[in-house]
Design an enzyme around this catalytic site. Structure first.
Site, mmCIF file in Angstrom:
data_model
loop_
_atom_site.group_PDB
_atom_site.id
_atom_site.type_symbol
_atom_site.label_atom_id
_atom_site.label_comp_id
_atom_site.label_asym_id
_atom_site.label_seq_id
_atom_site.Cartn_x
_atom_site.Cartn_y
_atom_site.Cartn_z
ATOM 1 N N ARG A 197 40.931 37.169 36.967
ATOM 2 C CA ARG A 197 40.447 38.058 35.912
ATOM 3 C C ARG A 197 40.485 37.286 34.598
ATOM 4 N NH1 ARG A 197 38.295 40.892 39.216
ATOM 5 N NH2 ARG A 197 38.885 43.005 39.799
ATOM 6 N N HIS B 131 30.687 36.677 36.438
ATOM 7 C CA HIS B 131 31.458 37.505 37.391
ATOM 8 C C HIS B 131 30.642 37.786 38.665
ATOM 9 C CE1 HIS B 131 35.078 40.461 37.421
ATOM 10 N NE2 HIS B 131 34.717 40.177 38.654
HETATM 11 C C1 GLV Z 1 35.686 41.838 41.745
HETATM 12 O O1 GLV Z 1 36.013 41.273 40.755
HETATM 13 C C2 GLV Z 1 36.605 42.515 42.641
HETATM 14 O O2 GLV Z 1 37.784 42.697 42.288
HETATM 15 O O3 GLV Z 1 36.178 42.898 43.758
#
Ligand code: GLV
Length: 308
Positions: free
Chosen positions: A223, A271
């Protein structure tokens, strides 16, 4: 009995088809069309609605649609509500692909070759064999173990670090804060796959970078909040770090003036390392509902106190 889905609306249509075809006893409802809230027993969500206990009085389980659950405000959920992470093999496949690409890119100096191409410079660098490149994975859960296996196939020298002890053939495993310095001291490429908790927030900071061998590289697939972004710039400027591949940021999407966009030492992706795939995740979600109906523990059930 109904399940409420509250995540990406486009993929919601696929989830609806899968429920209709394979679990017609479970009525699929998509947020915000919740119908009679008293009929909803399961919530499949990225983020939970506020005041869940009042909104869905008969909710039996919260099944996260993601591998990470840090986006949920766990302390605001009814205390006895079981919460499970998504253990989708499609997510694991995506994470393995991304990690393999990122490790190979850093290992084969692709950040520099990209800059050289832009500068019109034809200049070969020394080639380090994979067996001499030490790759360390922080976070040895489902994703970490799968990534280590993929990288083993390419011949890298592998190690792993996690809060608790693990054993994996051919991988040097380190555990807990006491063994973190020894782990970091031998990572040429560090991959962060940790869950985001109060213990891991900001863990990728200057003091951690300084424990890596000089010129090491970072891959953050956890993250954004794991990383102290200013400290990364400092470590790149001093040469302590040689490069970084980042799939996550503290603020997503990154603002237009974010220094990482143009940084030659940083490869930034939006992401996309992995995304829950309804076609593979459906079986996992349905299995968890059936387990709950039989009174069995959920797969991927999180420890509310640990936060993952
Ligand atoms: C994406 O970031 C997830 O946690 O699946």
């Amino acid at each position: 009995m109904a399940l409420l889905y509250k995540a990406d609306p486009q993929r919601g249509e696929r989830w609806r088809q899968l429920f209709a075809a394979h679990a017609p006893d479970i009525e699929f409802r998509q947020w915000p069309d919740i119908g009679n809230p008293a009929e909803i027993e399961y919530l499949a969500a990225w983020q939970a609605p506020d005041d869940l206990a009042t909104l869905l009085p008969n909710l039996k389980a919260l099944l996260a649609i993601s591998a990470g659950v840090d986006q949920l405000n766990l302390s605001a959920l009814p205390p006895h509500l079981p919460v499970a992470r998504m253990l989708d093999p499609g997510i694991t496949q995506g994470m393995c692909e991304y990690a393999t690409w990122a490790v190979l890119s850093l290992h084969r100096d692709m950040l520099r070759y990209r800059a050289q191409q832009q500068a019109g410079a034809w200049e070969a660098r020394a080639l380090v064999p994979a067996s001499q490149r030490r790759v360390g994975v922080m976070g040895m859960g489902q994703q970490g173990k799968a990534i280590v296996k993929c990288l083993q196939g390419l011949g890298f020298a592998l190690s792993g670090w996690a809060r608790s002890a693990h054993q994996l053939t051919g991988v040097e495993c380190f555990a807990g804060p006491a063994q973190l310095p020894a782990f970091l001291g031998q990572c040429d490429i560090l991959i962060c796959l940790l869950p985001l908790t109060e213990q891991t927030r900001g863990i990728l900071d200057l003091s951690l970078f300084e424990q890596l061998p000089r010129g090491a590289a970072l891959i953050n697939m956890g993250r954004g909040a794991h990383l102290n972004e200013a400290d990364l710039l400092t470590a790149l400027a001093s040469g302590q770090l040689s490069g970084a591949v980042l799939d996550v940021l503290g603020v997503e999407p990154a603002p237009a003036d974010h220094p990482f966009w143009q940084h030659p030492g940083i490869m930034l992706t939006p992401h996309i390392a992995a995304m829950t795939q309804p076609d593979s995740a459906f079986a996992v979600l349905l299995d968890n509902i059936r387990r709950h109906q039989r009174g069995e523990p959920l797969n991927g059930q999180i420890d509310r106190a640990d936060g993952y």
